[in-house]
Structure formats: structure tokens, C-alpha cells
Scaffold this motif. Structure first.
Motif, PDB file in Angstrom:
ATOM      1  N   ARG A   1      14.145  -2.702  -6.319  1.00  6.32           N
ATOM      2  CA  ARG A   1      15.194  -3.349  -6.919  1.00  6.32           C
ATOM      3  C   ARG A   1      15.014  -4.666  -7.530  1.00  6.32           C
ATOM      4  O   ARG A   1      15.319  -4.972  -8.792  1.00  6.32           O
ATOM      5  N   ASP A   2      13.117  -5.029  -8.291  1.00  5.09           N
ATOM      6  CA  ASP A   2      13.018  -5.927  -9.553  1.00  5.09           C
ATOM      7  C   ASP A   2      12.876  -5.093 -10.536  1.00  5.09           C
ATOM      8  O   ASP A   2      12.402  -5.824 -11.529  1.00  5.09           O
ATOM      9  N   LYS A   3      12.493  -3.524 -10.352  1.00  2.00           N
ATOM     10  CA  LYS A   3      11.512  -3.076 -11.344  1.00  2.00           C
ATOM     11  C   LYS A   3      11.345  -3.314 -11.515  1.00  2.00           C
ATOM     12  O   LYS A   3      10.433  -3.307 -13.098  1.00  2.00           O
ATOM     13  N   SER A   4      10.015  -4.099 -10.761  1.00  5.96           N
ATOM     14  CA  SER A   4       8.174  -4.079 -11.060  1.00  5.96           C
ATOM     15  C   SER A   4       7.598  -3.189 -10.278  1.00  5.96           C
ATOM     16  O   SER A   4       7.735  -3.222  -9.616  1.00  5.96           O
ATOM     17  N   SER A   5       6.380  -3.368 -11.251  1.00  9.10           N
ATOM     18  CA  SER A   5       4.898  -2.564 -10.337  1.00  9.10           C
ATOM     19  C   SER A   5       4.486  -3.248  -9.359  1.00  9.10           C
ATOM     20  O   SER A   5       4.316  -4.181  -8.800  1.00  9.10           O
ATOM     21  N   ILE A   6       4.629  -2.804  -7.753  1.00 18.50           N
ATOM     22  CA  ILE A   6       3.479  -3.029  -6.556  1.00 18.50           C
ATOM     23  C   ILE A   6       3.332  -1.726  -6.423  1.00 18.50           C
ATOM     24  O   ILE A   6       3.062  -0.133  -6.597  1.00 18.50           O
ATOM     25  N   LEU A   7       1.638  -1.947  -6.772  1.00 18.66           N
ATOM     26  CA  LEU A   7       0.451  -0.259  -6.343  1.00 18.66           C
ATOM     27  C   LEU A   7      -0.438  -0.342  -5.694  1.00 18.66           C
ATOM     28  O   LEU A   7      -0.288  -1.764  -4.010  1.00 18.66           O
ATOM     29  N   CYS A   8       0.100   0.891  -4.838  1.00 19.84           N
ATOM     30  CA  CYS A   8      -0.516   1.736  -3.103  1.00 19.84           C
ATOM     31  C   CYS A   8      -1.337   2.053  -3.975  1.00 19.84           C
ATOM     32  O   CYS A   8      -1.585   3.296  -4.540  1.00 19.84           O
ATOM     33  N   CYS A   9      -2.657   1.834  -3.336  1.00 16.96           N
ATOM     34  CA  CYS A   9      -4.174   2.465  -3.285  1.00 16.96           C
ATOM     35  C   CYS A   9      -4.267   2.794  -2.188  1.00 16.96           C
ATOM     36  O   CYS A   9      -4.326   2.414  -1.332  1.00 16.96           O
ATOM     37  N   SER A  10      -3.998   4.074  -1.571  1.00 22.79           N
ATOM     38  CA  SER A  10      -4.443   4.788  -1.086  1.00 22.79           C
ATOM     39  C   SER A  10      -5.829   5.668  -0.598  1.00 22.79           C
ATOM     40  O   SER A  10      -6.445   5.943  -1.406  1.00 22.79           O
ATOM     41  N   LEU A  11      -6.799   4.716   1.010  1.00 22.92           N
ATOM     42  CA  LEU A  11      -8.449   5.670   0.247  1.00 22.92           C
ATOM     43  C   LEU A  11      -8.026   6.710   1.543  1.00 22.92           C
ATOM     44  O   LEU A  11      -7.360   7.063   2.397  1.00 22.92           O
ATOM     45  N   ALA A  12      -9.029   7.702   1.911  1.00 21.02           N
ATOM     46  CA  ALA A  12      -9.180   8.752   2.638  1.00 21.02           C
ATOM     47  C   ALA A  12     -10.428   9.475   2.354  1.00 21.02           C
ATOM     48  O   ALA A  12     -11.184   9.457   0.863  1.00 21.02           O
ATOM     49  N   ARG A  13     -11.214  10.035   3.717  1.00 20.47           N
ATOM     50  CA  ARG A  13     -11.924  10.667   3.576  1.00 20.47           C
ATOM     51  C   ARG A  13     -11.692  12.183   3.121  1.00 20.47           C
ATOM     52  O   ARG A  13     -11.027  12.651   3.325  1.00 20.47           O
ATOM     53  N   GLY A  14     -12.806  12.554   2.445  1.00 19.05           N
ATOM     54  CA  GLY A  14     -12.538  13.604   1.815  1.00 19.05           C
ATOM     55  C   GLY A  14     -13.618  14.903   2.259  1.00 19.05           C
ATOM     56  O   GLY A  14     -13.956  14.616   3.530  1.00 19.05           O
ATOM     57  N   GLU A  15     -13.513  15.672   2.210  1.00 18.01           N
ATOM     58  CA  GLU A  15     -13.901  16.724   2.713  1.00 18.01           C
ATOM     59  C   GLU A  15     -15.721  16.893   3.284  1.00 18.01           C
ATOM     60  O   GLU A  15     -16.753  17.235   4.143  1.00 18.01           O
ATOM     61  N   ASP A  16     -16.522  16.374   1.822  1.00 15.30           N
ATOM     62  CA  ASP A  16     -17.458  15.901   2.128  1.00 15.30           C
ATOM     63  C   ASP A  16     -17.984  14.491   2.670  1.00 15.30           C
ATOM     64  O   ASP A  16     -19.151  14.348   3.233  1.00 15.30           O
ATOM     65  N   GLY A  17     -17.108  13.599   3.359  1.00 11.22           N
ATOM     66  CA  GLY A  17     -17.128  12.246   4.079  1.00 11.22           C
ATOM     67  C   GLY A  17     -16.975  11.406   3.258  1.00 11.22           C
ATOM     68  O   GLY A  17     -16.982   9.712   3.564  1.00 11.22           O
ATOM     69  N   THR A  18     -17.135  11.948   1.655  1.00 10.47           N
ATOM     70  CA  THR A  18     -16.881  10.433   0.885  1.00 10.47           C
ATOM     71  C   THR A  18     -15.456   9.632   0.942  1.00 10.47           C
ATOM     72  O   THR A  18     -14.829  10.465   0.945  1.00 10.47           O
ATOM     73  N   ILE A  19     -15.306   8.528   0.626  1.00  9.91           N
ATOM     74  CA  ILE A  19     -14.052   8.005   0.425  1.00  9.91           C
ATOM     75  C   ILE A  19     -13.525   8.121  -0.860  1.00  9.91           C
ATOM     76  O   ILE A  19     -14.227   7.981  -1.762  1.00  9.91           O
ATOM     77  N   GLU A  20     -12.683   8.733  -1.106  1.00 11.86           N
ATOM     78  CA  GLU A  20     -11.777   8.671  -2.176  1.00 11.86           C
ATOM     79  C   GLU A  20      -9.954   7.877  -2.216  1.00 11.86           C
ATOM     80  O   GLU A  20      -9.771   7.515  -1.117  1.00 11.86           O
TER      81      GLU A  20
END
Length: 363
Positions: free
Chosen positions: A311-330
Motif C-alpha cells: 500500500r505504501d510502496k515502502s520496503s519491509i524486510l522479511c528475514c527467514s531463519l531455517a536449519r540447513g541439512e548440516d544443522g546450521t542456521i541459514e
């Protein structure tokens, strides 16, 4: 304000950095146990260390930056038992924590960084801390962390027990918030740098619940007022108390246009209609210069922020955290102005819908 960060081996996070500068609002999502709150606390340390350095400098305090950082780390991550080395990520191999921040406006630094290993105790070596001072002289941003657990009800007890007996159940994010909530309210409306009356947001919060939190001169410190009636905090809905914190911080001048506001699951105990309204209020605060970071598991939070960004044509950043196959957080990043990115919240919503449809076909 925080522009960019780079963290390595902090609590459970092997590495985190944002190539895209943080905009006015950043929402952090991911399943349980991917260190969302730990990341939020690292961002708080980034802002709070700069804030305290600025305050000490204004009052000619001789406390140096390495002492400020070490105290902030220890307090924010739970008054560590063996020292700040406990914060360094552990998986059987000795690691070294690396912390680097770039700032934008309202900060005494252009950049600041430090590092230490698992053997660090209460102090940082001066040689392991680096910073570049900013030339600006304007007031420094203040950092506010609102935890997921509500603190208003037990406000006097928490303050008394922690300060007198050093009870370890509450870290400094909570204690800092309690100290800010204890500041008396200001009667006059507060105009921010953007010409916006900050009290207008208090009115919006009050309209959500047909009442508001009020400071009182008694042992309880807060009551819930609806019309002419006052109710004790023990008789007040959890969602009202949780969000009423924002109104109190505006009324007592702690939440201003220069603030960095960090919210851990602010939708907790709120009806979806209140969640959506809260997101609109947060977007309004961001337009007034408040930088906001929040974590969530809630579809209504994510979708409403995406609607507001479009609506505002403004940036809102979405940061998604997930565990990779080796268990580290990506970590992955997306601008909500460009639509909702693929994520586990949406996947689970669709999975439940599919389950419902399948049940209908077989009934």
C-alpha cells in the motif's frame, strides 16, 4: 539506527549478515529453535552499546567501550554464569565470536565491532574492540526490547527481587524495559521530528481495547482504566497488558522518533483483528522514524505487513531463519513489497487447508 550487521558464532548462530540494509521495519520468521530471539538480542546489544557509550560520553564518564559491551552482553544474554565466553557458539569445536555493526543516523559510531573466544570472562581486551566515530552530534537512538512474556503484572516484584537478590530469571532486556516503564508520564503531547503527535498512536491502542494502562502512585504502579472504572493488572487481559507497554513508553517519552524498537512475538495473546491493527500502528511508528525489528510465528502479522508494504510502496524486510541439512542456521531475505516469500508459516496454513479439503471429500 542499525544499517548492517555481521555476526559469527553467537549463541546458536554460526553466521548472520544482511546484504540489504535494514529498512524501517524488519520481521524475523522461522520455526522454533532457530535462534530468532538470540538474533533479536544481538541487535539489541548493537543498539544499546552505542546508546550507553553516547550517554557516558555526554556525562564525561570514564567507562570505556569494551567495558560497556561486555556488561551489555552479559546482562542481555542472562547474566552468564562463567562469563561472556558462554555466549560463543559451541558444537565441540572451539569458536570465536565475531560481531560487526554499521550504523546510520542517530549514533555516535559509523561502525563498531569486537571479537572474543570461549575463554572470555567479564571483560573484553581493548585490542579486540574497534570502532569508527561518527561526526554527527545529534541525539543517539535509544533501544527498547519488549519480550514475549508480559512484565506489567509482576512489575514491582520483578524489580525488587532482581535488584535485591540478583535473581537470574530475568535478563537485562526485561530489566531495562522495567526501568523505562517506571518513568513518570508526560502530560503534554510529544511532537517528533516528523511533525507527528506520538500520542495519536496511544489513542489507537486505547481504541483497540476500549481502555488503557495508567500509571498510579501505588505499589502496583499500573491499573487498567476503562471509562471511570479502574481494574487491577491481575484482572486485565494479557494482550491488553502486552501492547499497553507501547502506549506507556510513548506517554513517558521513552519511545520516540529516534528509538530502535525490538519486539519478540508482539502478537502473543491478541485476537487476529487486534494483531492486524497493531501492525498498522507499528507501520505508523516506523513512518515517524522508529526503527522496528520483530519476530513472529503468526500469519496475520506477516500478511498485514505485506499489505502495508504494498500500500505504501515502502520496503519491509522479511528475514527467514531455517536449519540447513548440516544443522546450521541459514538466513534468507525478501522485501514484502514484492510479495510474501515462501516460508513455513504459509506452508503450514496451506497444509491445514489441504487437510480440511481432504476431510470434506471423504466425509
Amino acid at each position: 539506527m542499525i544499517r548492517k550487521v555481521h555476526f559469527e558464532n553467537i549463541v546458536g548462530i554460526e553466521s548472520f549478515s544482511n546484504e540489504i540494509p535494514f529498512p524501517a521495519i524488519t520481521v524475523i520468521i522461522g520455526k522454533n529453535d532457530v535462534c530468532k530471539t538470540s538474533l533479536l538480542k544481538a541487535l539489541y546489544v548493537s543498539a544499546k552499546s552505542a546508546e550507553r557509550y553516547s550517554l557516558y560520553s555526554q556525562h564525561n564518564n570514564e567507562q570505556n567501550l569494551e567495558q560497556i559491551i561486555a556488561k551489555c552482553l552479559s546482562g542481555v544474554y542472562g547474566r552468564t554464569k562463567n562469563g561472556i565466553g558462554d555466549i560463543v557458539r559451541k558444537n565441540g569445536t572451539p569458536h570465536r565470536l565475531t560481531f560487526s555493526v554499521e550504523y546510520d543516523v542517530h549514533c555516535p559510531f559509523k561502525s563498531m565491532g569486537f571479537s572474543f573466544g570461549q575463554d572470555a570472562r567479564k571483560e573484553l581486551k581493548k585490542s579486540n574492540v574497534n570502532f569508527v566515530l561518527s561526526e554527527q552530534t545529534e541525539s543517539c537512538s535509544n533501544a527498547i526490547f519488549v519480550p514475549a512474556k508480559e512484565v506489567i503484572t509482576a512489575f514491582p516484584a520483578i524489580k525488587a527481587i532482581v535488584n535485591r537478590y540478583f535473581y537470574p530469571g530475568y535478563d537485562d532486556t526485561t530489566m531495562d524495559l522495567i526501568e523505562m516503564l517506571d518513568v513518570p508520564e508526560i502530560n503534554a503531547p510529544i511532537e517528533n521530528n516528523y511533525g507527528q503527535d506520538m500520542f495519536s498512536f496511544c489513542e489507537k491502542v486505547s481504541s483497540m481495547f476500549a481502555g488503557e494502562l495508567k500509571q498510579v502512585n501505588s505499589a502496583e504502579r499500573f491499573v487498567y482504566k476503562r471509562g471511570t472504572q479502574e481494574f487491577a493488572m491481575s484482572m486485565t487481559a494479557e494482550g491488553v497488558k502486552h501492547i499497553g507497554v507501547l502506549s506507556t513508553l510513548i506517554k513517558n517519552g521513552q519511545l520516540t522518533s529516534n528509538s530502535v524498537l525490538l519486539l519478540d512475538e508482539p502478537e502473543d495473546n491478541l485476537h487476529p483483528s487486534a494483531v492486524r491493527q497493531l501492525m498498522k500502528i507499528l507501520v505508523g511508528l516506523s513512518r515517524c522514524g522508529v526503527q522496528i525489528f520483530l519476530t513472529t510465528h503468526n500469519y496475520f502479522v506477516l500478511k498485514q505487513l505485506q499489505i502495508e508494504a504494498c500500500r505504501d510502496k515502502s520496503s519491509i524486510l522479511c528475514c527467514s531463519l531455517a536449519r540447513g541439512e548440516d544443522g546450521t542456521i541459514e538466513s534468507t531475505f525478501a522485501d514484502l513489497r514484492e510479495g510474501l516469500p515462501e516460508n513455513d508459516i504459509i506452508k503450514e496454513t496451506l497444509a491445514m487447508y489441504d487437510e480440511d479439503i481432504e476431510l470434506e471429500f471423504h466425509s
